[in-house]
Design a protein around this motif. Structure first.
Motif, mmCIF file in Angstrom:
data_model
loop_
_atom_site.group_PDB
_atom_site.id
_atom_site.type_symbol
_atom_site.label_atom_id
_atom_site.label_comp_id
_atom_site.label_asym_id
_atom_site.label_seq_id
_atom_site.Cartn_x
_atom_site.Cartn_y
_atom_site.Cartn_z
ATOM 1 N N VAL A 9 41.221 -74.172 70.137
ATOM 2 C CA VAL A 9 41.295 -74.058 71.591
ATOM 3 C C VAL A 9 42.614 -74.666 72.072
ATOM 4 C CG1 VAL A 9 40.222 -74.735 73.782
ATOM 5 C CG2 VAL A 9 38.791 -74.163 71.810
ATOM 6 N N CYS A 10 43.322 -73.926 72.894
ATOM 7 C CA CYS A 10 44.588 -74.401 73.445
ATOM 8 C C CYS A 10 44.321 -75.550 74.417
ATOM 9 C CB CYS A 10 45.314 -73.259 74.169
ATOM 10 S SG CYS A 10 46.860 -73.794 74.943
ATOM 11 N N PRO A 11 45.006 -76.692 74.240
ATOM 12 C CA PRO A 11 44.796 -77.815 75.158
ATOM 13 C C PRO A 11 45.412 -77.577 76.541
ATOM 14 C CG PRO A 11 46.505 -78.360 73.576
ATOM 15 C CD PRO A 11 45.930 -77.027 73.159
ATOM 16 N N HIS A 12 46.222 -76.537 76.672
ATOM 17 C CA HIS A 12 46.909 -76.260 77.936
ATOM 18 C C HIS A 12 46.159 -75.249 78.803
ATOM 19 C CE1 HIS A 12 50.223 -78.445 76.115
ATOM 20 N NE2 HIS A 12 50.066 -77.675 75.060
ATOM 21 N N CYS A 13 45.746 -74.107 78.192
ATOM 22 C CA CYS A 13 45.124 -73.034 78.989
ATOM 23 C C CYS A 13 43.678 -72.750 78.585
ATOM 24 C CB CYS A 13 45.958 -71.756 78.900
ATOM 25 S SG CYS A 13 45.852 -70.909 77.302
ATOM 26 N N GLN A 14 43.180 -73.425 77.556
ATOM 27 C CA GLN A 14 41.800 -73.300 77.069
ATOM 28 C C GLN A 14 41.499 -71.971 76.370
ATOM 29 O OE1 GLN A 14 39.863 -76.096 77.067
ATOM 30 N NE2 GLN A 14 41.781 -76.916 77.826
ATOM 31 N N ALA A 15 42.522 -71.178 76.052
ATOM 32 C CA ALA A 15 42.298 -69.939 75.304
ATOM 33 C C ALA A 15 41.916 -70.290 73.871
ATOM 34 C CB ALA A 15 43.555 -69.072 75.307
ATOM 35 N N THR A 16 40.995 -69.524 73.303
ATOM 36 C CA THR A 16 40.621 -69.716 71.905
ATOM 37 C C THR A 16 41.530 -68.834 71.055
ATOM 38 O OG1 THR A 16 38.337 -70.175 72.517
ATOM 39 C CG2 THR A 16 38.754 -69.595 70.221
ATOM 40 N N ASN A 17 42.226 -69.451 70.107
ATOM 41 C CA ASN A 17 43.161 -68.761 69.233
ATOM 42 C C ASN A 17 42.610 -68.719 67.820
ATOM 43 O OD1 ASN A 17 46.159 -68.654 70.656
ATOM 44 N ND2 ASN A 17 44.850 -70.253 71.490
ATOM 45 N N ARG A 18 42.910 -67.646 67.106
ATOM 46 C CA ARG A 18 42.538 -67.542 65.697
ATOM 47 C C ARG A 18 43.824 -67.725 64.890
ATOM 48 N NH1 ARG A 18 39.954 -62.149 63.867
ATOM 49 N NH2 ARG A 18 39.670 -62.229 66.084
ATOM 50 N N ILE A 19 43.842 -68.783 64.088
ATOM 51 C CA ILE A 19 45.044 -69.161 63.346
ATOM 52 C C ILE A 19 44.724 -69.182 61.857
ATOM 53 C CG2 ILE A 19 46.753 -71.006 63.005
ATOM 54 C CD1 ILE A 19 46.888 -69.808 65.783
ATOM 55 N N PRO A 20 45.563 -68.557 61.021
ATOM 56 C CA PRO A 20 45.374 -68.704 59.571
ATOM 57 C C PRO A 20 45.473 -70.187 59.183
ATOM 58 C CG PRO A 20 46.940 -66.956 60.055
ATOM 59 C CD PRO A 20 46.683 -67.680 61.345
ATOM 60 N N ALA A 21 44.568 -70.654 58.379
ATOM 61 C CA ALA A 21 44.531 -72.066 57.993
ATOM 62 C C ALA A 21 45.873 -72.534 57.440
ATOM 63 C CB ALA A 21 43.419 -72.308 56.979
ATOM 64 N N ALA A 22 46.549 -71.670 56.712
ATOM 65 C CA ALA A 22 47.836 -72.034 56.123
ATOM 66 C C ALA A 22 48.916 -72.270 57.182
ATOM 67 C CB ALA A 22 48.294 -70.945 55.154
#
Length: 145
Positions: A9-22
């Motif tokens: 979750v973005c601490p700025h806009c609260q959007a949920t992002n999907r990020i590769p663990a790497a």
């Protein structure tokens, strides 16, 4: 071989992002607002953001439950901030329990300050009492997998 993706979750806009663990070590930015997802600082939660940050983050998330009248909480605040700067791949957040009593209630906080560690919406550990930054760092590192 599929690469594991994690929600953050973005601490700025609260959007949920999907990020590769790497990519967690590559300072990823939010897909919506382009701000850093992992800031190396502790951000303030509100009644509107606490559940999303705790439930949606799949990375280790440490929440400091504190109150403005609590002297040990106030003494620990700079220590918590310092620990956050040393562990940039961990989400550090704070919830002011006297301001957001109803938001804090489900977490059954009985003493202040209390740090609760979450991963994927599940509590994995808690630590009550004010700690110096190095002990906070050691505790958080003991929870990392």
């Amino acid at each position: 071989m599929n690469e594991q993706n994690l929600h953050l979750v973005c601490p700025h806009c609260q959007a949920t992002n999907r990020i590769p663990a790497a990519r967690l070590t590559a300072a990823p930015n939010c897909g919506r607002c382009r701000q850093p997802l992992l800031t190396g600082s502790a951000h303030e939660l509100s009644a509107h953001t606490v559940n999303k940050v705790i439930q949606k983050n799949e990375v280790l998330t440490i929440v400091d439950f504190w109150a403005s009248w609590c002297q040990p909480c106030l003494m620990m605040a700079p220590q918590f901030k310092e620990a956050a700067s040393q562990l940039p791949q961990v989400v550090f957040a704070k919830l002011q329990t006297d301001k957001y009593e109803q938001a804090a209630a489900p977490y059954r906080i009985r003493s202040l300050p209390t740090m609760v560690a979450f991963r994927g919406g599940k509590e994995i550990a808690r630590q009550s009492g004010a700690l110096p930054s190095q002990q906070i760092v050691q505790w958080v590192q003991s929870l990392q997998s």
